[in-house]
Write a protein that holds these residues in place. Structure first.
Motif, PDB file in Angstrom:
ATOM      1  N   ARG A 138     158.695  72.292  72.697  1.00  0.00           N
ATOM      2  CA  ARG A 138     160.116  71.962  72.517  1.00  0.00           C
ATOM      3  C   ARG A 138     160.348  70.473  72.752  1.00  0.00           C
ATOM      4  NH1 ARG A 138     162.258  74.907  76.506  1.00  0.00           N
ATOM      5  NH2 ARG A 138     162.257  76.783  75.227  1.00  0.00           N
ATOM      6  N   ARG A 139     159.730  69.929  73.783  1.00  0.00           N
ATOM      7  CA  ARG A 139     159.918  68.506  74.089  1.00  0.00           C
ATOM      8  C   ARG A 139     159.428  67.605  72.962  1.00  0.00           C
ATOM      9  NH1 ARG A 139     157.564  67.957  80.278  1.00  0.00           N
ATOM     10  NH2 ARG A 139     159.232  69.111  81.368  1.00  0.00           N
ATOM     11  N   TYR A 140     158.282  67.953  72.404  1.00  0.00           N
ATOM     12  CA  TYR A 140     157.656  67.085  71.403  1.00  0.00           C
ATOM     13  C   TYR A 140     157.855  67.567  69.975  1.00  0.00           C
ATOM     14  CZ  TYR A 140     155.373  64.794  75.327  1.00  0.00           C
ATOM     15  OH  TYR A 140     155.130  64.097  76.488  1.00  0.00           O
ATOM     16  N   ASP A 141     158.661  68.601  69.818  1.00  0.00           N
ATOM     17  CA  ASP A 141     158.984  69.127  68.491  1.00  0.00           C
ATOM     18  C   ASP A 141     157.707  69.450  67.712  1.00  0.00           C
ATOM     19  OD1 ASP A 141     160.643  70.013  66.491  1.00  0.00           O
ATOM     20  OD2 ASP A 141     160.878  68.043  65.566  1.00  0.00           O
ATOM     21  N   THR A 173     159.049  58.615  72.515  1.00  0.00           N
ATOM     22  CA  THR A 173     158.197  58.068  73.566  1.00  0.00           C
ATOM     23  C   THR A 173     156.729  58.295  73.251  1.00  0.00           C
ATOM     24  OG1 THR A 173     159.925  58.488  75.200  1.00  0.00           O
ATOM     25  CG2 THR A 173     157.699  58.144  76.030  1.00  0.00           C
ATOM     26  N   ARG A 174     156.418  59.500  72.747  1.00  0.00           N
ATOM     27  CA  ARG A 174     155.029  59.802  72.403  1.00  0.00           C
ATOM     28  C   ARG A 174     154.512  58.858  71.333  1.00  0.00           C
ATOM     29  NH1 ARG A 174     152.364  63.452  68.636  1.00  0.00           N
ATOM     30  NH2 ARG A 174     154.375  63.970  67.741  1.00  0.00           N
ATOM     31  N   ARG A 175     155.317  58.602  70.329  1.00  0.00           N
ATOM     32  CA  ARG A 175     154.869  57.742  69.228  1.00  0.00           C
ATOM     33  C   ARG A 175     154.734  56.289  69.675  1.00  0.00           C
ATOM     34  NH1 ARG A 175     154.088  60.434  64.939  1.00  0.00           N
ATOM     35  NH2 ARG A 175     155.185  62.384  64.489  1.00  0.00           N
ATOM     36  N   ILE A 176     155.613  55.858  70.574  1.00  0.00           N
ATOM     37  CA  ILE A 176     155.497  54.506  71.115  1.00  0.00           C
ATOM     38  C   ILE A 176     154.182  54.351  71.867  1.00  0.00           C
ATOM     39  CG2 ILE A 176     156.460  52.907  72.811  1.00  0.00           C
ATOM     40  CD1 ILE A 176     159.242  53.995  72.024  1.00  0.00           C
ATOM     41  N   ARG A 177     153.874  55.345  72.712  1.00  0.00           N
ATOM     42  CA  ARG A 177     152.638  55.268  73.493  1.00  0.00           C
ATOM     43  C   ARG A 177     151.406  55.378  72.604  1.00  0.00           C
ATOM     44  NH1 ARG A 177     154.044  59.015  78.832  1.00  0.00           N
ATOM     45  NH2 ARG A 177     155.814  57.773  79.562  1.00  0.00           N
ATOM     46  N   MET A 178     151.475  56.239  71.598  1.00  0.00           N
ATOM     47  CA  MET A 178     150.348  56.376  70.691  1.00  0.00           C
ATOM     48  C   MET A 178     150.107  55.085  69.931  1.00  0.00           C
ATOM     49  SD  MET A 178     148.973  59.278  71.168  1.00  0.00           S
ATOM     50  CE  MET A 178     147.838  59.116  69.805  1.00  0.00           C
ATOM     51  N   VAL A 192     148.330  65.087  77.905  1.00  0.00           N
ATOM     52  CA  VAL A 192     147.297  65.368  76.902  1.00  0.00           C
ATOM     53  C   VAL A 192     147.886  65.259  75.496  1.00  0.00           C
ATOM     54  CG1 VAL A 192     145.620  67.073  76.083  1.00  0.00           C
ATOM     55  CG2 VAL A 192     146.110  66.871  78.533  1.00  0.00           C
ATOM     56  N   ILE A 193     149.124  65.713  75.332  1.00  0.00           N
ATOM     57  CA  ILE A 193     149.792  65.592  74.026  1.00  0.00           C
ATOM     58  C   ILE A 193     149.852  64.132  73.604  1.00  0.00           C
ATOM     59  CG2 ILE A 193     152.009  65.860  72.842  1.00  0.00           C
ATOM     60  CD1 ILE A 193     150.731  68.506  73.164  1.00  0.00           C
ATOM     61  N   GLU A 194     150.227  63.261  74.533  1.00  0.00           N
ATOM     62  CA  GLU A 194     150.355  61.855  74.211  1.00  0.00           C
ATOM     63  C   GLU A 194     148.999  61.214  73.908  1.00  0.00           C
ATOM     64  OE1 GLU A 194     152.471  60.272  77.508  1.00  0.00           O
ATOM     65  OE2 GLU A 194     154.328  61.342  77.022  1.00  0.00           O
ATOM     66  N   LEU A 202     143.351  67.156  57.833  1.00  0.00           N
ATOM     67  CA  LEU A 202     144.376  66.378  58.516  1.00  0.00           C
ATOM     68  C   LEU A 202     144.883  67.068  59.774  1.00  0.00           C
ATOM     69  CD1 LEU A 202     146.476  65.258  55.409  1.00  0.00           C
ATOM     70  CD2 LEU A 202     144.578  64.058  56.515  1.00  0.00           C
ATOM     71  N   GLU A 203     144.376  68.260  60.043  1.00  0.00           N
ATOM     72  CA  GLU A 203     144.840  69.013  61.206  1.00  0.00           C
ATOM     73  C   GLU A 203     144.269  68.425  62.502  1.00  0.00           C
ATOM     74  OE1 GLU A 203     146.976  71.217  61.539  1.00  0.00           O
ATOM     75  OE2 GLU A 203     147.133  72.503  59.792  1.00  0.00           O
ATOM     76  N   ARG A 204     145.108  68.384  63.515  1.00  0.00           N
ATOM     77  CA  ARG A 204     144.672  68.047  64.865  1.00  0.00           C
ATOM     78  C   ARG A 204     145.375  69.055  65.762  1.00  0.00           C
ATOM     79  NH1 ARG A 204     145.030  63.266  64.224  1.00  0.00           N
ATOM     80  NH2 ARG A 204     147.192  62.891  64.850  1.00  0.00           N
ATOM     81  N   VAL A 205     144.644  70.097  66.105  1.00  0.00           N
ATOM     82  CA  VAL A 205     145.243  71.250  66.780  1.00  0.00           C
ATOM     83  C   VAL A 205     144.837  71.256  68.248  1.00  0.00           C
ATOM     84  CG1 VAL A 205     145.521  73.747  66.768  1.00  0.00           C
ATOM     85  CG2 VAL A 205     145.129  72.532  64.621  1.00  0.00           C
ATOM     86  N   LEU A 206     145.826  71.418  69.119  1.00  0.00           N
ATOM     87  CA  LEU A 206     145.573  71.504  70.551  1.00  0.00           C
ATOM     88  C   LEU A 206     145.616  72.967  70.974  1.00  0.00           C
ATOM     89  CD1 LEU A 206     145.174  69.821  73.173  1.00  0.00           C
ATOM     90  CD2 LEU A 206     147.643  70.059  73.537  1.00  0.00           C
ATOM     91  N   PHE A 207     144.504  73.453  71.489  1.00  0.00           N
ATOM     92  CA  PHE A 207     144.389  74.825  71.966  1.00  0.00           C
ATOM     93  C   PHE A 207     144.537  74.800  73.494  1.00  0.00           C
ATOM     94  CE2 PHE A 207     142.280  74.683  67.926  1.00  0.00           C
ATOM     95  CZ  PHE A 207     142.554  75.907  67.326  1.00  0.00           C
ATOM     96  N   VAL A 208     145.550  75.492  74.006  1.00  0.00           N
ATOM     97  CA  VAL A 208     145.874  75.437  75.433  1.00  0.00           C
ATOM     98  C   VAL A 208     145.382  76.714  76.102  1.00  0.00           C
ATOM     99  CG1 VAL A 208     147.705  75.183  77.133  1.00  0.00           C
ATOM    100  CG2 VAL A 208     147.904  74.048  74.904  1.00  0.00           C
TER     101      VAL A 208
END
Length: 376
Positions: A164-167, A350-355, A129-131, A8-14
């Protein structure tokens, strides 16, 4: 990443440059992918200022350093089992060695250098990219960028802002045992294949990675990651909220006693009240802190208008908020600004709305071609 089902992991490597993803987080990426999770690697630059090993120089002469490293990154991501995302707009800053093992800014960094960019601008681009990817966690360099590279440091700062923005939980690479560990051995071949893809930058000799500049370091048998706190501690948050409440009270009291002075009194009072409420919402992104600010400003206005102390209720001759134009403006405008600030969706909403909108669009077009990043 801790305590969750890898599937279930979806990991973003920056990361800042091609090859950073494998050198720094290769075992983690490969482990997430091998476990059935979704490993997404975002890269800010193409390492355009990197040195090149002699055997790849003909390719560089033909297509350029950036294109060569882009091709190598694509191959490395396939070996690791990851997807790729590229952020455009910034170039490799380069670096200079301050002392052994510690890098600093290059004296000739271009104006478009990532290390010179505004961290909020980098964070805004990363937020896109997060969104798109909706990760469950993020991974990046530690605060010093591993060894001081300005682009690595910039990537860390942008990641902290976005987390911080997207918790989102944010993990940083560390040399010591911490919260999460990924051993190399189970995914060793994947990592070795990915390292081999970056042949313009390095080569593997036995258990050592040899960089283009001749630096040699052993492969890490285990990658360690530390979960960092991207928000202020709880006590600090409560102190900030108390400060917002107190400041709101001061603005509410001063504005109430000065708003009848036309035109500057009412104008300055409204600018202070609306600017304060909106500024708290925009700067903190915190609804609880905004509520504290609203209670301070609007609460004072309401109490004085109701006037429980008997100086005259709203609309009477003795009222501090009489029924004239400044009185109505001072009553209605801060209240309207408060409702707008509290109703404004935070970054997570906002992220969840767009997703959700993207998901519905994808369901309506099941035969949509994958993006370039999805093909990687």
């Amino acid at each position: 990443m801790r305590g969750m089902d890898p599937r279930l992991e979806r990991v973003l490597f920056v990361h800042a440059h091609p090859d950073d993803e494998t050198l720094s987080t290769g075992a983690a990426i490969a482990t997430v992918a091998a476990g059935g999770g979704d490993a997404v690697v975002v890269t800010f630059t193409l390492g355009e200022r990197g040195e090149v090993r002699a055997e790849r120089q003909p390719d560089v002469d033909h297509v350029g350093v950036g294109e060569v490293r882009r091709q190598e990154l694509d191959q490395a991501l396939r070996a690791l089992g990851a997807r790729g995302r590229r952020i455009h707009g910034w170039d490799d800053s380069g670096m200079s060695w301050i002392r052994s093992g510690v890098a600093g800014p290059a004296p000739d960094a271009p104006p478009t250098a990532m290390g010179m960019a505004d961290p909020d601008d980098l964070a805004d681009a990363l937020g896109v990219v997060i969104e798109e990817t909706d990760p469950t966690a993020m991974v990046t360099y530690d605060a010093d960028g591993g060894y001081g590279h300005p682009d690595h440091v910039a990537a860390h700062r942008a990641s902290v802002i976005v987390a911080r923005r997207y918790d989102l939980p944010l993990y940083v690479r560390t040399d010591r045992p911490a919260d999460v560990a990924f051993p190399l051995e189970p995914v060793r071949q994947r990592v070795l294949d990915a390292l081999a893809a970056h042949r313009s930058q390095l080569t593997v000799e036995g258990d050592d990675v040899v960089h283009v500049g001749g630096q040699r370091r052993p492969l890490d048998a285990v990658e360690h990651y530390r979960l960092i706190e991207t928000r202020p501690p709880r006590r600090t948050r409560w102190l900030l909220r108390a400060g917002a409440l107190l400041a709101g009270i001061v603005i509410g009291v001063v504005g109430t006693f000065s708003h009848q002075q036309v035109p500057w009194g009412i104008l300055l009072s409204l600018v202070a009240a609306v600017g304060f409420i909106g500024g708290v919402r925009a700067a903190s992104g915190s609804r609880p802190m905004t509520i504290a600010a609203v209670l301070g400003v609007v609460g004072v206005i309401a109490l004085i208008a109701i006037d429980p102390l008997g100086r005259g209720a709203f609309g009477t001759e003795r009222a501090l908020v009489p029924t004239n134009l400044p009185g109505w403006l001072w009553t209605i405008v801060p209240a309207a600004a408060s409702l707008l600030a509290l109703a404004w969706p935070d970054a997570e909403a906002t992220r969840r709305i767009r997703m959700a909108a993207m998901s519905q669009a994808q369901q309506r077009r099941p035969d949509t071609e994958p993006t370039e990043g999805d093909r990687q």
